[in-house]
Design a protein around this motif. Structure first.
Motif, PDB file in Angstrom:
ATOM      1  N   CYS A  47      46.027  45.250  42.408  1.00  8.59           N
ATOM      2  CA  CYS A  47      44.521  45.731  43.469  1.00  8.59           C
ATOM      3  C   CYS A  47      44.593  44.685  44.404  1.00  8.59           C
ATOM      4  O   CYS A  47      44.725  43.244  44.001  1.00  8.59           O
ATOM      5  CB  CYS A  47      43.414  45.588  42.385  1.00  8.59           C
ATOM      6  SG  CYS A  47      41.940  45.639  43.147  1.00  8.59           S
ATOM      7  N   CYS A  53      39.523  49.199  39.067  1.00 12.11           N
ATOM      8  CA  CYS A  53      38.956  47.605  38.518  1.00 12.11           C
ATOM      9  C   CYS A  53      37.922  47.399  39.635  1.00 12.11           C
ATOM     10  O   CYS A  53      36.718  46.776  39.139  1.00 12.11           O
ATOM     11  CB  CYS A  53      39.987  46.840  38.381  1.00 12.11           C
ATOM     12  SG  CYS A  53      41.261  46.710  39.601  1.00 12.11           S
ATOM     13  N   CYS A  54      38.310  47.629  40.941  1.00 13.36           N
ATOM     14  CA  CYS A  54      36.949  47.116  41.845  1.00 13.36           C
ATOM     15  C   CYS A  54      36.759  47.938  42.788  1.00 13.36           C
ATOM     16  O   CYS A  54      35.771  47.899  43.704  1.00 13.36           O
ATOM     17  CB  CYS A  54      37.982  46.064  42.560  1.00 13.36           C
ATOM     18  SG  CYS A  54      38.343  44.652  41.778  1.00 13.36           S
ATOM     19  N   VAL A  83      41.865  43.720  46.093  1.00  8.25           N
ATOM     20  CA  VAL A  83      40.719  42.760  45.731  1.00  8.25           C
ATOM     21  C   VAL A  83      41.076  41.572  44.412  1.00  8.25           C
ATOM     22  O   VAL A  83      40.562  40.449  44.829  1.00  8.25           O
ATOM     23  CB  VAL A  83      39.523  43.692  45.228  1.00  8.25           C
ATOM     24  CG1 VAL A  83      38.348  42.798  45.009  1.00  8.25           C
ATOM     25  CG2 VAL A  83      39.099  44.718  46.528  1.00  8.25           C
ATOM     26  N   CYS A  84      41.576  42.089  43.366  1.00  4.04           N
ATOM     27  CA  CYS A  84      41.884  41.220  42.391  1.00  4.04           C
ATOM     28  C   CYS A  84      42.905  40.142  42.880  1.00  4.04           C
ATOM     29  O   CYS A  84      42.937  39.085  42.310  1.00  4.04           O
ATOM     30  CB  CYS A  84      42.456  41.903  41.449  1.00  4.04           C
ATOM     31  SG  CYS A  84      41.503  43.056  40.487  1.00  4.04           S
TER      32      CYS A  84
HETATM   33 ZN   LIG Z   1      40.694  44.857  41.170  1.00  3.99          ZN
END
Ligand SMILES: [Zn+2]
Length: 264
Positions: free
Chosen positions: A233, A171-172, A235-236
């Motif tokens: 994640c 996702c990131c 980052v999330c």
């Molecule tokens: Zn992410």
């Protein structure tokens, strides 16, 4: 903190910690266990002691890898206890993976986006740990861990339980053409995820390190159902996980550990 389902299976303890519950101040708040990120070393030691309360044993029994984004693995024994425990200076040099069959030794890895990978062989009574960022992943670090466990302990890969700890996900994790070329060569273009996550920059790609690592592990003969994935994640979820990328490089490090408790 997260315990893979096989922690306690037989005798092993395995834990991936989040960033909460420590004493460090911003931007290392609060459970930073990295000495190399300019945090107050006394706070890092207090944080490590708090982790010891969860995993058992003693801080002087920790063995840490230097973590150089390579793909070398060291076999360690109880003779190595204390390396990297109170300072990064004397961590086991030149390696990103450690394996051990000595009860009482705690193997640890620090990460903030790179993938911590933990291994347990219940039949041979052996453990392993690795720090697999993109360089370690395209260098097939986890294959090397399995290979060294085979040579050192007679591990049969079908016996191994593995977990992938908190790390940056597709996702990131946007990567440029140079990283993408390595991934393409070592794993194939299907590991560069285009959908549903779109790269923000031209000539960039979304990468799943977890899929690459899982592919290598299964290629070694580890059954898919024995490979657990933390799944969230960094980052999330930078509110409870440290992320190097999300913080633009100024943050703490998460601890992942695996240990065989000392025999009584
Ligand atoms: Zn992410």
């Amino acid at each position: 903190m997260w315990f893979p389902s096989w922690s306690h299976l037989g005798q092993v303890r395995a834990v991936c910690f989040g960033r909460k519950g420590g004493v460090s101040e911003k931007p290392w708040d609060s459970l930073n266990v990295g000495f190399h990120v300019e945090d107050d070393p006394q706070n890092v030691t207090v944080n490590r002691q708090r982790c010891v309360e969860v995993i058992g044993g003693r801080l002087e029994d920790w063995v840490m890898a230097q973590q150089v984004h390579g793909h070398k693995v060291a076999r360690v024994t109880s003779q190595d206890r204390g390396k990297g425990a109170y300072t990064a200076e004397n961590a086991v040099s030149g390696v990103d993976g450690l394996v051990c069959d000595s009860p009482g030794v705690t193997l640890g890895i620090l990460a903030a986006d790179c993938v911590p990978v933990l291994f347990y062989d219940p039949r041979r009574g052996a453990v392993g740990i690795a720090h697999s960022g993109w360089k370690g992943t395209v260098g097939h670090l986890v294959r090397e861990v399995v290979s060294v466990m085979k040579q050192s302990f007679g591990t049969d890969p079908s016996d191994l339980n593995v977990c992938l700890g908190p790390s940056i996900r597709e996702c990131c994790y946007e990567v440029g053409a140079d990283v993408a070329r390595h991934v393409n060569t070592e794993f194939g273009s299907s590991f560069l995820v285009a959908s549903p996550h779109e790269p923000k920059r031209p000539d960039h790609f979304m990468l799943s390190l977890q899929n690459c690592i899982r592919s290598d592990l299964m290629g070694c003969g580890i059954p898919q159902e024995k490979i657990e994935d933390f799944g969230e994640c960094t980052v999330c979820h930078s509110d409870y996980l440290f992320s190097h990328r999300e913080s633009l490089g100024k943050t703490g490090r998460l601890l992942s550990v695996v240990r065989l408790p000392a025999k009584r």
